[in-house]
Design an enzyme around this catalytic site. Structure first.
Site: not given
Ligand SMILES: Cc1cc2nc3c(=O)[nH]c(=O)nc-3n(C[C@H](O)[C@H](O)[C@H](O)COP(=O)(O)OP(=O)(O)OC[C@H]3O[C@@H](n4cnc5c(N)ncnc54)[C@H](O)[C@@H]3O)c2cc1C
Length: 329
Positions: A177, A229, A314
């Site tokens: 992570r 999480s 996280e």
């Molecule tokens: C129901 C549920 C289940 C989940 N299960 C998992 C799991 O099994 N495993 C897991 O690892 N995570 C899980 N997550 C957490 C989440 O989905 C992941 O961390 C996901 O990869 C975040 O991506 P996002 O585009 O939504 O990022 P965001 O929430 O939009 O942003 C998170 C961070 O990433 C940065 N970011 C986003 N895009 C970029 C980019 N292009 N360049 C640089 N920085 C960037 C943002 O600035 C921010 O700091 C879960 C979430 C939910 C709601």
């Protein structure tokens, strides 16, 4: 007569046009459905637009936050003072077993595109919400696998949009992570991911299986808003007798400690610990960020008291943290 000094909004609008929104509620852009307004909001559909937005913000002296799918975020009730740029760059091209992916591409949508072309590898991640860029930022994964292991290289820009460069996967220091981007901010524009030839029928089966497992164990975020999480699993050097490790890793799941502390069902206002998983906080109605932080604080304190260990968040926090006793934030 001295020239009138253009307002920040005028300067941003000149660069970004009508796509620039003011006072956009961020709860509409997070899976937690929590968060006050961003002063300004812009969805960038191409890497050029994204770089233009970063440069415009720098020129106007406005803080920037880069948003993907908003699935790993808790946004302050007061919102964000600055420009939120949503990465909506979702162009995908395939060349043999390599995919060139715009980092705003929805992760699950990309996994479906791979399946349809008979390209296997990322099925394990089916159901992780958010964008490919967000997944790379936090090296998203599950079942002991992560996206970093499939990455060949990424193209990113500096937060001011001044320099665009391509770096091999090793540069990003992908770990559990974690990536170098958490310490050295860069905005990911696109990436090359390595897949392998597979059987679309088998990929379909595996994707459905993973989605079904999530339907059983996790909240459906479109119905029960959540950011997944809340705390990271424990570091590999932290062990306890009889612990069941999270699948594919040697880490004790934070959920086990939280369960042992009776956290399931705890509630502050509309922020509630999910009944089927002690490490997931759901928004059971109109939860505020303040309520979530208060609930998370109680969960952390219980674990600290019982196990002497400090859980690490996280879920990321955006905006100003409320002062203790400040009911407005
Ligand atoms: C129901 C549920 C289940 C989940 N299960 C998992 C799991 O099994 N495993 C897991 O690892 N995570 C899980 N997550 C957490 C989440 O989905 C992941 O961390 C996901 O990869 C975040 O991506 P996002 O585009 O939504 O990022 P965001 O929430 O939009 O942003 C998170 C961070 O990433 C940065 N970011 C986003 N895009 C970029 C980019 N292009 N360049 C640089 N920085 C960037 C943002 O600035 C921010 O700091 C879960 C979430 C939910 C709601």
């Amino acid at each position: 007569m001295p020239q009138r000094i253009a307002t920040i909004e005028e300067r941003l609008r000149k660069a970004l046009g009508d796509g620039l929104l003011a006072q956009e509620p961020l709860r509409l852009h997070t899976t937690f459905r929590i968060g006050g307004p961003a002063d300004f909001f812009f969805a960038a559909r191409t890497p050029d637009h994204l770089v233009t937005a970063l440069r415009a913000a720098r020129a106007a002296g406005v803080p920037v936050f880069l948003l993907g799918g908003g699935s790993n975020l808790l946004v302050s009730d007061a919102g964000f003072r600055g420009l939120v740029i949503r990465n909506a760059c979702d162009a995908v091209e395939f060349e043999g077993t390599v995919a060139h992916v715009g980092c705003g591409t929805d992760f699950l949508d990309f996994i479906y595109q791979c399946r349809d072309r008979g390209l296997a590898g990322l099925e394990f991640a089916a159901g992780i919400p958010g964008s490919v860029g967000g997944a790379l930022f936090g090296n998203a994964g599950c079942y002991g696998q992560d996206i970093g292991s499939y990455t060949i290289e990424c193209t990113h820009t500096t937060p001011d949009g001044a320099v665009v460069e391509t770096k091999p996967a090793a540069w990003y220091e992908f770990a559990y992570r974690d990536s170098r981007l958490k310490r050295e901010p860069r905005v990911l524009l696109s990436c090359l991911l390595q897949l392998r030839r597979g059987d679309p029928v088998e990929s379909r089966r595996e994707i459905e299986e993973k989605l079904e497992l999530r339907r059983i164990k996790h909240p459906q975020w479109r119905i029960e808003p959540t950011a997944g999480s809340y705390f990271k699993n424990l570091p590999p050097d932290w062990q306890m007798p009889d612990a069941k490790h999270s699948p594919g890793t040697h880490r004790v799941p934070a959920g086990q400690l939280l369960d042992a502390c009776g956290c399931r069902g705890l509630r502050v206002g509309d922020a509630m610990v999910f009944a089927k998983h002690a490490n997931i906080i759901v928004n059971a109605g109109h939860a505020t960020a303040r309520e979530v932080l208060q609930l998370a604080g109680t969960m952390k304190a219980r674990v600290r008291e019982k196990f002497g260990v400090e859980l690490e968040e996280e879920v990321m926090f955006l905006g100003e943290r409320p002062e203790p006793g400040d009911a407005s934030a």
